[in-house]
Design an enzyme around this catalytic site. Structure first.
Site, short mmCIF file in Angstrom:
data_model
loop_
_atom_site.label_atom_id
_atom_site.label_comp_id
_atom_site.label_asym_id
_atom_site.label_seq_id
_atom_site.Cartn_x
_atom_site.Cartn_y
_atom_site.Cartn_z
N GLY A 226 0.84 -1.20 0.00
CA GLY A 226 0.00 0.00 0.00
C GLY A 226 0.86 1.24 0.00
N THR A 228 3.09 4.57 1.19
CA THR A 228 4.25 4.73 2.07
C THR A 228 3.84 5.24 3.45
OG1 THR A 228 5.74 5.01 0.22
CG2 THR A 228 6.45 5.96 2.31
N THR A 230 0.96 4.82 5.03
CA THR A 230 0.33 3.72 5.79
C THR A 230 1.39 2.72 6.24
OG1 THR A 230 -1.50 3.96 4.23
CG2 THR A 230 -1.63 2.12 5.76
N GLU A 248 5.60 -3.32 1.03
CA GLU A 248 5.73 -2.99 -0.40
C GLU A 248 4.98 -1.69 -0.60
OE1 GLU A 248 7.56 -4.69 -2.38
OE2 GLU A 248 7.90 -6.42 -1.10
N GLU A 384 4.35 10.84 -5.43
CA GLU A 384 3.60 9.81 -6.15
C GLU A 384 2.19 10.32 -6.46
OE1 GLU A 384 2.22 6.26 -4.05
OE2 GLU A 384 2.94 5.04 -5.72
#
Ligand code: NDP
Length: 483
Positions: A226, A228, A230, A248, A384
């Protein structure tokens, strides 16, 4: 309207609190199903079931675990069309993508780890004549598997399959935005005769159901995919409890096109930018193009982008569907506004489309967008966006492009396009990324280590890495006196 339930101890059950969340179809903006709004009680019941199942499942022979996973794979494959349709409706992605790529990949995830477990090797270390060591790998008990909305079944099964293959049991928490294929998977597991409690699926909000899973001391291992932020929140809770963690996380991946690249680089970089509406962690959202070919490349790239057919995800001809939610579409749109404020030029896209069918009039669509003239250091090129937005940046020198490509907080993947093999090796070696593709993008071999560096994550999935993650090594040392 369909109401789905949690999958706990082999049964589909309603949430303890009786509360449900609306599930919206992104292509229409209409609520079409109800998802459990689970709380600590549901998570606790799922963990209890997984704990109880562990005693038997962890000692079930590998061949039997393999057979159970293969049955799940076969049933998934037999129901491929229903899964593809459900995934498309739930996420807004083109049905062809779900049918040809994502659901088949979920089938492969099960088959790959089902067979991998039969080919496990054991380590043996001999100490001259004094002793031998052999290493046992035992499943790590109850594992928490938390997955995102962008590739729902593909990424969920990428965790479920290796966890179950090694003999661990699991409680999975899919994204509440896209729960439907996880629900179908639960039904398939029941049909396949998977013993109750081996896999449990709890739906609901991340900060409630997900957080309860992470905080519960009975869960020894957390595999998370999920965002970064979180990932950081999860690490803050899990680290003091000394849980094993795989994270990840996000990406801001470079695609680097050298002047000697094959013409395929255009199609490859369009695909890298816009596949799944740019909502893949591996998408190439920063496109560096060598100055000698910059003008011509940009012209062709824009032409190809304009040709992408945007429309109803259930239409077989659609190549670009909807974004996952109104909030996400707004976020993507805000970055395009930011690009304008940062003095970027929008060469195509940049708006919500206006020519959609009646059914999709209220959907969360956004045109594939190409931006130029932004420096590599600006926010649009650093953060992002996770949508159909690509920024093209010219470069003159190999060293400079490596510095610019590495100059973001992320390090997930990169793709290089060149016909110079020495340069490909040289640049690949210097890029800070967990995966580097050369003259291709998103070619995936399930045996290779998969993951990111820097803010893109901790740990690796895939092949042996996944089997090792869900197991605990134990070394046994036996003295072997020579006489
Ligand atoms: P989020 O981080 O918002 O959510 C991921 C999952 O975590 C969801 O199931 C979510 O539940 C849950 N969650 C949220 N908060 C918590 C919490 N406090 N504790 C436990 N669980 C929680 O990511 P998105 O779903 O928005 O996915 C997009 C992100 O995922 C992007 O950043 C993308 O780059 C990244 N990603 C990374 C990949 C990789 O392999 N590196 C692959 C694919 C995506 P809910 O949705 O119900 O809130």
């Amino acid at each position: 309207m369909q109401t789905i339930g949690n999958y706990i101890n082999g049964e589909i059950v309603a949430p303890a609190g009786g509360a449900f969340l609306d599930n919206v179809e992104p292509a229409t903006g209409q609520v079409y199903s109800q998802v459990p709004d689970s709380d600590e009680r549901d998570v606790s019941a799922a963990i209890e079931a997984a704990q109880a199942a562990f005693a038997t499942w962890s000692t079930t022979p590998a061949e039997k675990r393999c057979a159970a996973l293969l049955r799940i794979a076969d049933l998934l494959e037999a129901n491929l069309e229903a899964f593809a349709r459900a995934e498309s409706v739930d996420t807004g992605k083109p049905i062809t993508r779900a049918r040809v790529l994502e659901i088949p990949r979920a089938v492969k995830n099960f088959r790959f780890f089902a067979s991998a477990i039969l080919h496990e090797r054991s380590d043996l270390h001999v100490m001259d004549r004094d002793a031998i060591n052999y290493t046992l790998r035992r499943p790590r008990g109850v594992c928490g598997l938390i997955s995102p909305w962008n590739l729902p079944l593909y990424l969920l099964t990428w965790k479920v399959a290796p966890a179950l293959a090694v003999g661990a049991t699991a409680v999975a928490k899919p994204s509440e935005l896209t729960p439907m294929t996880a629900h179908l998977l639960a039904q398939i597991c029941m049909q396949a005769g998977l013993p109750p409690g081996v896999l449990n699926i709890v739906h609901g909000n991340g900060p409630r159901a997900g957080a309860a899973l992470v905080a519960d001391p009975r869960v020894s291992t957390i595999s998370f995919t999920g965002g970064t932020r979180t990932g950081g929140d999860i690490a803050r809770v899990a680290a003091p409890l000394l849980k094993k963690l795989s994270l990840e996380l996000g990406g801001k991946n470079p695609t680097i096109v050298f002047a000697d690249a094959d013409p395929d680089a255009i199609d490859g970089s369009v695909q890298a930018a816009f596949s799944n509406q740019g909502q893949i962690c591996l998408c190439g959202s920063r496109l560096f193009v060598e100055e000698a070919i910059y003008r011509a490349f940009v012209e062709r790239f824009v032409e190809k982008t304009r040709q992408l057919r945007l429309g109803d995800p259930l239409d077989e001809a659609t190549q670009q569907g909807a974004l996952v939610s109104a909030a996400h579409r707004d976020k993507v749109e805000s970055y395009v506004q930011l690009a304008r404020a940062e003095r970027g030029r929008i060469l195509c896209g940049g708006h919500r489309p206006t020519d959609l069918s009646d059914r999709c009039g209220g959907g969360y669509f956004f045109e594939p967008t190409v931006i130029v003239d932004l420096p590599a250091s600006c926010r649009v090129n650093q953060e992002e966006i996770f949508g159909p937005v690509v920024s093209i940046i010219p470069f003159v020198d190999e060293r400079d492009v490596i510095t610019a490509a590495n100059g973001v907080p992320y390090g997930l993947s990169a793709s290089i396009w060149t016909s110079n093999l020495s340069r490909a090796h040289r640049v690949a070696d210097q890029l800070a990324a967990g995966t580097v593709w050369v003259n291709c993008w998103l070619v995936r071999d399930l045996r290779v280590p998969f993951g990111g560096t820097k803010q893109s994550g901790v740990g690796r999935e895939g092949g042996d890495e996944a089997l090792r993650f869900f197991t605990e090594p134990k070394n046994v040392c036996i003295r072997t006196p020579s006489n």
